[in-house]
Design a protein around this motif. Structure first.
Motif, mmCIF file in Angstrom:
data_model
loop_
_atom_site.group_PDB
_atom_site.id
_atom_site.type_symbol
_atom_site.label_atom_id
_atom_site.label_comp_id
_atom_site.label_asym_id
_atom_site.label_seq_id
_atom_site.Cartn_x
_atom_site.Cartn_y
_atom_site.Cartn_z
ATOM 1 N N GLN A 1 23.569 -46.099 -6.925
ATOM 2 C CA GLN A 1 23.724 -44.739 -7.434
ATOM 3 C C GLN A 1 22.490 -43.913 -7.098
ATOM 4 N N MET A 2 22.712 -42.655 -6.804
ATOM 5 C CA MET A 2 21.623 -41.772 -6.431
ATOM 6 C C MET A 2 20.699 -41.496 -7.633
ATOM 7 N N PRO A 3 19.393 -41.276 -7.374
ATOM 8 C CA PRO A 3 18.494 -40.878 -8.457
ATOM 9 C C PRO A 3 18.896 -39.529 -9.040
ATOM 10 N N LYS A 4 18.300 -39.183 -10.170
ATOM 11 C CA LYS A 4 18.570 -37.910 -10.814
ATOM 12 C C LYS A 4 18.282 -36.756 -9.858
ATOM 13 N N ASN A 5 19.155 -35.764 -9.870
ATOM 14 C CA ASN A 5 19.043 -34.557 -9.046
ATOM 15 C C ASN A 5 19.235 -34.825 -7.552
ATOM 16 N N ARG A 6 19.768 -35.991 -7.246
ATOM 17 C CA ARG A 6 20.159 -36.273 -5.863
ATOM 18 C C ARG A 6 21.643 -36.602 -5.835
ATOM 19 N N GLY A 7 22.292 -36.224 -4.737
ATOM 20 C CA GLY A 7 23.707 -36.498 -4.606
ATOM 21 C C GLY A 7 24.062 -36.847 -3.189
ATOM 22 N N ARG A 8 25.237 -37.427 -3.027
ATOM 23 C CA ARG A 8 25.741 -37.726 -1.692
ATOM 24 C C ARG A 8 26.989 -36.880 -1.445
ATOM 25 N N GLY A 9 27.072 -36.377 -0.244
ATOM 26 C CA GLY A 9 28.219 -35.545 0.120
ATOM 27 C C GLY A 9 28.783 -35.961 1.458
ATOM 28 N N PHE A 10 30.081 -35.704 1.654
ATOM 29 C CA PHE A 10 30.774 -36.129 2.870
ATOM 30 C C PHE A 10 31.582 -34.965 3.421
ATOM 31 N N GLY A 11 31.714 -34.919 4.735
ATOM 32 C CA GLY A 11 32.550 -33.909 5.377
ATOM 33 C C GLY A 11 33.145 -34.451 6.659
ATOM 34 N N PHE A 12 34.353 -34.026 6.981
ATOM 35 C CA PHE A 12 35.035 -34.480 8.193
ATOM 36 C C PHE A 12 35.872 -33.346 8.775
ATOM 37 N N PRO B 1 16.375 -28.329 -9.983
ATOM 38 C CA PRO B 1 17.055 -27.416 -10.918
ATOM 39 C C PRO B 1 16.207 -26.217 -11.321
ATOM 40 N N GLU B 2 14.901 -26.420 -11.481
ATOM 41 C CA GLU B 2 14.060 -25.324 -11.954
ATOM 42 C C GLU B 2 13.906 -24.218 -10.928
ATOM 43 N N THR B 3 13.803 -24.599 -9.649
ATOM 44 C CA THR B 3 13.594 -23.591 -8.599
ATOM 45 C C THR B 3 14.883 -23.217 -7.883
ATOM 46 N N GLY B 4 15.895 -24.095 -7.963
ATOM 47 C CA GLY B 4 17.123 -23.869 -7.212
ATOM 48 C C GLY B 4 17.039 -24.305 -5.762
ATOM 49 N N ARG B 5 15.917 -24.898 -5.357
ATOM 50 C CA ARG B 5 15.754 -25.318 -3.959
ATOM 51 C C ARG B 5 16.635 -26.524 -3.672
ATOM 52 N N THR C 1 22.060 -20.085 -2.156
ATOM 53 C CA THR C 1 20.686 -19.636 -2.350
ATOM 54 C C THR C 1 20.105 -20.243 -3.621
ATOM 55 N N ARG C 2 18.797 -20.119 -3.756
ATOM 56 C CA ARG C 2 18.137 -20.647 -4.953
ATOM 57 C C ARG C 2 18.696 -19.996 -6.218
ATOM 58 N N ASP C 3 18.943 -18.700 -6.163
ATOM 59 C CA ASP C 3 19.473 -18.017 -7.346
ATOM 60 C C ASP C 3 20.842 -18.563 -7.726
ATOM 61 N N ARG C 4 21.690 -18.825 -6.750
ATOM 62 C CA ARG C 4 23.027 -19.335 -7.046
ATOM 63 C C ARG C 4 22.953 -20.761 -7.595
ATOM 64 N N VAL C 5 22.061 -21.564 -7.073
ATOM 65 C CA VAL C 5 21.917 -22.922 -7.578
ATOM 66 C C VAL C 5 21.352 -22.905 -8.996
ATOM 67 N N ARG C 6 20.332 -22.093 -9.226
ATOM 68 C CA ARG C 6 19.747 -21.995 -10.573
ATOM 69 C C ARG C 6 20.796 -21.527 -11.583
#
Length: 746
Positions: A587-598, A618-622, A735-740
């Motif tokens: 399992q991924m660490p906190k604030n990390r994720g896995r994504g797939f695309g085809f 999460p704090e910066t949205g980066r 963007t960072r704002d949208r993620v935040r």
């Protein structure tokens, strides 16, 4: 300059002895002069672009000195096509790649292969050259067999020579004779077996790289001709602006200034040296008075604006009967206008000669369409306009290259005799290049009780994605003249390769589906082809939805895709990307994720799957992509390093689009006019690693590679963020704002 020197003339062809000397521009004349009358029967289909330019000597030339020239109508755009085409030709001619001179897109010398676009260079030109080379080799062996009085099967070819078992030999140059290769290609060629390949399949060094890393003449920006003048254009401050007055006297009095050119809204200055021209342009611009008006849409409510502009609806795909159920997912996705972001602003050189002909050097993606547009703009016969391709520093579709070429051509007619070099300024490139269109995508999908997709409704709102030259109205200079040319009205046109609807029809097995393109003929912002056309946004929306459906079905996203995929080659890239990524790892660490695309690009080109590890602050949205692992099937491999380069570059560019890029504007002007107001991916944000695993398909047709990664990479980023924060983002860029905002840190 070598690119200027070699002129092939009809007189030279007629006078030539002991050599094949012919160019594309003469093939039709020869066919008319020499071909006997034949019944008007439909011609047989030939492989690739051979079907359009059917004579072998349109593609291959052999001289008495044993030199070999290969011609392609495709342009080197940084995708490494020169290297790959040399490998294809060398393989079938049994020579070394360095024994061949390759001539790329040039209206005076090469076949007309339209645009270098849609990842079709290997499919079309590579296929044509490979078959032409194989047939030329067969003709050479046949001629040698006659002279040696042996069967062709008893001969072998290597190093530009045909060898007999008894030691006799003849070079290719000794075997060719006048018009020997002026024959129509055959529909079938004896191509080498995959196991016999010696050049194809190898990662040979790219031939376009040395000049780029040694300060050589790599780009049209580097071209310097004797007596060359420099020009700068004063472009209007906004799309609807009209030039009401200008006082050119101060600019005309500046050191080095040769001329100020005005034709309606077209305004330019010409000087001896480049910086003199830049200073004069700024002085001239300061005296120009423009009448401006609001003509741009409301960016704060772009989805509503796009729906308001809808004029026609086309059905892309339809099957079964749509239904609704309890397990239903409905969403709206948005893509903004985006730029090509070429690091080098558009540039061109043109010279009006004493004989009334015009030479233009341009990084256009279509020398023949550009020639037609420039000729129409200047009311010149097409045969008087000669367009020669040179690389530009950046491309990725229909950027400002054709416009800069038109600028240079128009100015050259006003200042004849000397070469005119035009280079746009950075703010001009950002403000005036044709953008990738904004798009709105709506999805309504449901699952049955078994967790399979039961119904799929997909609607996309989009302009056309191609307003490339072909008519003068596609060129800014032609639009800005006192007697302006109008662009051709765009039309809804649904084809297998797609446009705004490219990849809108999922490749997955879905019994009940409907895909509609809501067509927007009006273009409040100037738009055209940006790498992958509609595939980038469509695959992003589709693959984001697939992940949500997998969550609803409580099935792993990769397994969910495989459950709905019947194409074995698609399954292979999905499985390989997941395996090499370690999809089923810890399992991924906190604030990390896995994504797939085809996706399979255009549903008929290369197959590509990519898995990504994504980190979110999460704090910066980066958002940063930590690593990407991809698998691609491009058919038969010519140069694996070239496939890898294109895939890596596509992934990085897609990450940039997905996280950073959006054109900004108010109701009157474009406001994102530099790299600060239009940010792109920087080196500090590049993934730690990008892997590309290539599936070998010996003997299979070439498949387009260059744009295969755009959509799957965007989807993998989106799905990785979803996995990391538990929230779905629907509007590009992230963007960072949208993620935040999504994680509650607004």
């Amino acid at each position: 300059m070598s690119i200027l020197q070699e002129e092939v003339t009809r007189r030279g062809v007629i006078a030539g002895t002991g050599a094949l000397v012919v160019s594309f521009s003469l093939t039709r004349a020869f066919a008319q002069d020499l071909a006997p009358a034949t019944p008007l029967t439909p011609p047989v289909t030939l492989p690739g672009s051979l079907d359009d330019e059917r004579f072998l000597d349109s593609w291959i030339r052999i001289d008495a000195d044993n030199s070999i020239t290969v011609f392609t109508g495709k342009a080197e755009l940084g995708q490494g096509i020169r290297t790959a085409l040399l490998q294809v030709a060398a393989e079938e001619l049994d020579v070394k790649p360095e024994d061949i001179v390759l001539v790329t897109a040039d209206t005076g010398r090469t076949p007309n292969e339209g645009f270098t676009a849609g990842s079709q260079s290997m499919q079309n030109s590579g296929t044509a050259i490979r078959n032409a080379a194989a047939q030329v080799r067969a003709l050479l062996l046949s001629e040698a067999a006659k002279r040696f009085a042996v069967a062709p099967a008893e001969l072998k070819s290597e190093n530009r020579t045909v060898l007999a078992k008894d030691g006799r030999s003849l070079t290719y140059g000794e075997l060719v004779s006048e018009l020997m290769l002026h024959v129509e290609a055959q529909p079938q060629s004896t191509l080498k077996d995959p196991g016999a390949l010696r050049v194809m399949g190898k990662s040979l060094p790219r031939v376009d790289i040395p000049a780029k890393v040694t300060g050589g003449q790599a780009y049209v920006h580097d071209l310097r001709l004797d007596g060359m003048l420099h020009a700068r254009v004063v472009l209007p401050p906004s799309p609807a602006a009209e030039l009401s007055e200008v006082d050119a006297s101060a600019a005309e009095a500046m050191p080095g200034v040769v001329s100020v050119v005005r034709d309606g809204n077209f305004l330019a200055v010409v000087a001896e040296k480049e910086f003199q021209t830049v200073n004069a342009m700024r002085t001239l611009a300061a005296t120009a008075r423009w009448q401006e008006r609001e003509s741009l849409p409301d960016q704060t409510d772009l989805p509503a604006e796009l729906q308001r502009l809808e004029r026609e609806v086309g059905t892309v795909a339809e099957a079964g009967v749509l239904s609704s159920g309890d397990n239903q997912f409905e969403a709206t996705f948005m893509r903004p206008y985006q730029i090509h972001g070429s690091i080098g602003p558009s540039c061109a050189v043109a010279q009006m000669k004493a004989d009334g002909s015009l030479d233009v050097w341009s990084h256009t993606q279509g020398v023949y369409p550009d020639r037609a547009a420039i000729a129409e703009m200047l009311a010149m016969p097409e045969e008087k306009v000669h367009v020669i391709h040179m690389e530009g520093s950046g491309c990725y579709g229909h950027n400002g290259a054709d416009d800069a070429a038109a600028d240079a051509a128009l100015i050259a007619t006003k200042v004849p005799g000397r070469p005119i070099r035009v280079q746009w300024m950075r703010e001009q490139e950002h403000s005036w290049e044709p953008y990738g269109p904004a798009m709105l995508m709506k999805v309504n999908a449901s699952l049955d009780r078994a967790g399979r997709i039961a119904s799929w409704a997909y609607d996309v709102w989009s302009n056309t994605h191609s307003t490339r030259p072909g008519g003068a109205g596609a060129l800014l200079a032609a639009r800005h003249k006192s007697q302006p040319f109008q662009p051709k009205p765009p039309e809804l046109n649904i084809t297998p390769s797609g446009n705004g609807d490219r990849n809108a029809n999922p490749l997955y097995a879905i019994a009940n589906k409907r895909v509609l393109w809501h067509f927007l003929p009006d273009m409040p912002l100037r738009v055209s082809a940006l790498r992958a056309l509609g595939a980038y946004a469509n695959v992003f929306a589709i693959e984001s939805t697939i992940d949500e459906l997998a969550l609803m079905a409580e099935v792993d996203p990769v397994e969910f895709r495989l459950h709905h995929m019947e194409d074995p080659r698609a399954r292979a890239v999905i499985e390989l990307a997941a395996e090499r990524f370690g999809w089923n790892g810890p399992q991924m660490p906190k604030n990390r994720g896995r994504g797939f695309g085809f996706a399979r690009y255009k549903n008929l080109a290369a197959y590509l799957a990519v898995a990504m590890e994504v980190e979110v602050e999460p704090e910066t949205g980066r958002v940063r992509v930590v690593r990407a692992v991809s698998a691609i099937d491009s058919g038969e491999i010519v140069n694996s390093d070239g496939i890898r380069n294109q895939t890596e570059g596509g992934i990085l560019q897609s990450i940039s689009w997905t996280l950073y890029e959006a054109v900004a504007f108010d109701r009157t002007r474009i406001t994102s006019t530099d790299w600060s107001s239009y940010p792109i991916l920087r080196f500090a944000s590049v993934p730690d690693s990008v892997e590309v695993h290539i599936i070998e398909r010996p003997g299979e047709p070439f498949l387009g590679t260059g744009e295969a990664a755009q959509g799957p990479a965007a989807a993998a980023v989106a799905n990785g963020i979803r996995n990391a924060i538990g929230k779905r983002l629907y509007d590009l860029p992230f963007t960072r704002d949208r993620v935040r905002s999504a994680v509650g840190h607004a």
